[in-house]
Design a protein around this motif. Structure first.
Motif, PDB file in Angstrom:
ATOM      1  N   LYS A 138       0.772  -1.575   0.125  1.00  0.00           N
ATOM      2  CA  LYS A 138      -0.507   0.144  -0.637  1.00  0.00           C
ATOM      3  C   LYS A 138       0.823   1.648  -0.116  1.00  0.00           C
ATOM      4  CE  LYS A 138      -3.896  -1.248   1.324  1.00  0.00           C
ATOM      5  NZ  LYS A 138      -5.950  -1.070   0.081  1.00  0.00           N
ATOM      6  N   TYR A 139       0.651   2.322  -0.769  1.00  0.00           N
ATOM      7  CA  TYR A 139       1.472   3.327  -0.927  1.00  0.00           C
ATOM      8  C   TYR A 139       0.341   4.503  -0.179  1.00  0.00           C
ATOM      9  CZ  TYR A 139       3.964   0.950  -4.868  1.00  0.00           C
ATOM     10  OH  TYR A 139       4.943  -0.049  -5.083  1.00  0.00           O
ATOM     11  N   LYS A 140       1.971   5.134   0.282  1.00  0.00           N
ATOM     12  CA  LYS A 140       0.923   6.407   0.746  1.00  0.00           C
ATOM     13  C   LYS A 140       0.282   7.585   0.468  1.00  0.00           C
ATOM     14  CE  LYS A 140       1.681   9.661   4.824  1.00  0.00           C
ATOM     15  NZ  LYS A 140       2.878  10.540   5.513  1.00  0.00           N
ATOM     16  N   ILE A 141      -1.161   7.487  -0.110  1.00  0.00           N
ATOM     17  CA  ILE A 141      -1.817   9.265  -1.075  1.00  0.00           C
ATOM     18  C   ILE A 141      -0.957   9.496  -0.846  1.00  0.00           C
ATOM     19  CG2 ILE A 141      -3.415   9.687  -1.503  1.00  0.00           C
ATOM     20  CD1 ILE A 141      -4.901   6.926  -0.678  1.00  0.00           C
ATOM     21  N   MET A 142      -0.620  10.674  -1.417  1.00  0.00           N
ATOM     22  CA  MET A 142       0.218  12.077  -1.919  1.00  0.00           C
ATOM     23  C   MET A 142      -1.017  12.964  -1.601  1.00  0.00           C
ATOM     24  SD  MET A 142       3.141  11.878  -2.106  1.00  0.00           S
ATOM     25  CE  MET A 142       4.398  12.781  -2.290  1.00  0.00           C
ATOM     26  N   THR A 143      -0.525  13.963  -0.536  1.00  0.00           N
ATOM     27  CA  THR A 143      -1.799  14.712  -0.041  1.00  0.00           C
ATOM     28  C   THR A 143      -1.108  16.596  -0.297  1.00  0.00           C
ATOM     29  OG1 THR A 143      -1.486  15.241   2.651  1.00  0.00           O
ATOM     30  CG2 THR A 143      -3.125  13.506   1.647  1.00  0.00           C
TER      31      THR A 143
ATOM     32  N   ASN B  28      -2.301  15.521 -10.192  1.00  0.00           N
ATOM     33  CA  ASN B  28      -2.767  15.113  -9.605  1.00  0.00           C
ATOM     34  C   ASN B  28      -1.697  15.834  -8.657  1.00  0.00           C
ATOM     35  OD1 ASN B  28      -1.534  12.846  -9.351  1.00  0.00           O
ATOM     36  ND2 ASN B  28      -3.003  12.076 -10.741  1.00  0.00           N
ATOM     37  N   TYR B  29      -2.010  15.436  -7.313  1.00  0.00           N
ATOM     38  CA  TYR B  29      -0.876  14.936  -5.777  1.00  0.00           C
ATOM     39  C   TYR B  29       0.263  15.268  -6.469  1.00  0.00           C
ATOM     40  CZ  TYR B  29      -3.504  18.630  -2.712  1.00  0.00           C
ATOM     41  OH  TYR B  29      -4.177  19.346  -2.251  1.00  0.00           O
ATOM     42  N   ASP B  30       0.165  13.298  -6.539  1.00  0.00           N
ATOM     43  CA  ASP B  30       1.047  12.523  -6.584  1.00  0.00           C
ATOM     44  C   ASP B  30       1.973  13.176  -8.510  1.00  0.00           C
ATOM     45  OD1 ASP B  30       0.751  10.251  -5.533  1.00  0.00           O
ATOM     46  OD2 ASP B  30      -0.655   9.968  -6.116  1.00  0.00           O
TER      47      ASP B  30
ATOM     48  N   ASP C 197       5.053   4.947  -9.043  1.00  0.00           N
ATOM     49  CA  ASP C 197       4.859   6.467  -8.710  1.00  0.00           C
ATOM     50  C   ASP C 197       4.661   6.972 -10.616  1.00  0.00           C
ATOM     51  OD1 ASP C 197       7.102   5.879  -5.784  1.00  0.00           O
ATOM     52  OD2 ASP C 197       8.057   6.294  -7.176  1.00  0.00           O
TER      53      ASP C 197
ATOM     54  N   ARG D 250       0.385   5.524 -10.312  1.00  0.00           N
ATOM     55  CA  ARG D 250      -0.064   6.307  -9.964  1.00  0.00           C
ATOM     56  C   ARG D 250      -0.023   7.763  -9.904  1.00  0.00           C
ATOM     57  NH1 ARG D 250       2.456   4.113  -5.941  1.00  0.00           N
ATOM     58  NH2 ARG D 250       3.762   6.612  -5.478  1.00  0.00           N
TER      59      ARG D 250
END
Length: 115
Positions: free
Chosen positions: A5-10, A45-47, A71, A74
């Motif tokens: 699971k990858y941390k969602i970029m915020t 998007n944030y990523d 990366d 995503r």
């Protein structure tokens, strides 16, 4: 094997990561906020914003920019297998154009450790 699971970029994680990694170059939170706002206005998007910021800062500082195919997947909202195909097609196009694809895309060994 369980999928990672990858941390969602915020907004907050971008600020934290950029400041931790590039603050030494005089990057400020205001600069990061300004670039994020422009990226969001441009439909990113944030990523994708994060990867683009890292790439740009790396160009300025002379550091090598490295990210994984996952990366990129995503950031562009595509499955990993589709990104792998896109990268392979891009490598082939570079070869056909007489360029060295390893200057853009490198396959590196993955080392995983379990305890």
């Amino acid at each position: 094997m369980k999928k990672e699971k990858y941390k969602i970029m915020t907004r907050e994680t971008i600020i934290q990561n950029i400041m931790n990694n590039y603050g030494k170059y005089g990057i400020t939170e205001d600069m990061v906020e300004e670039v994020m706002d422009a990226g969001l206005e441009g439909g990113m998007n944030y990523d994708l914003i994060y990867l683009d910021m890292c790439r740009r800062i790396s160009e300025i500082t002379g550091e090598e920019f490295v990210c994984s195919a996952s990366d990129l997947a995503r950031a562009y909202g595509v499955p990993d297998d589709k990104m792998a195909k896109i990268i392979e097609e891009a490598r082939q196009e570079l070869i056909e154009a007489g360029e060295e694809p390893d200057e853009y895309f490198r396959e590196v060994p993955v080392h995983r450790f379990m305890m």
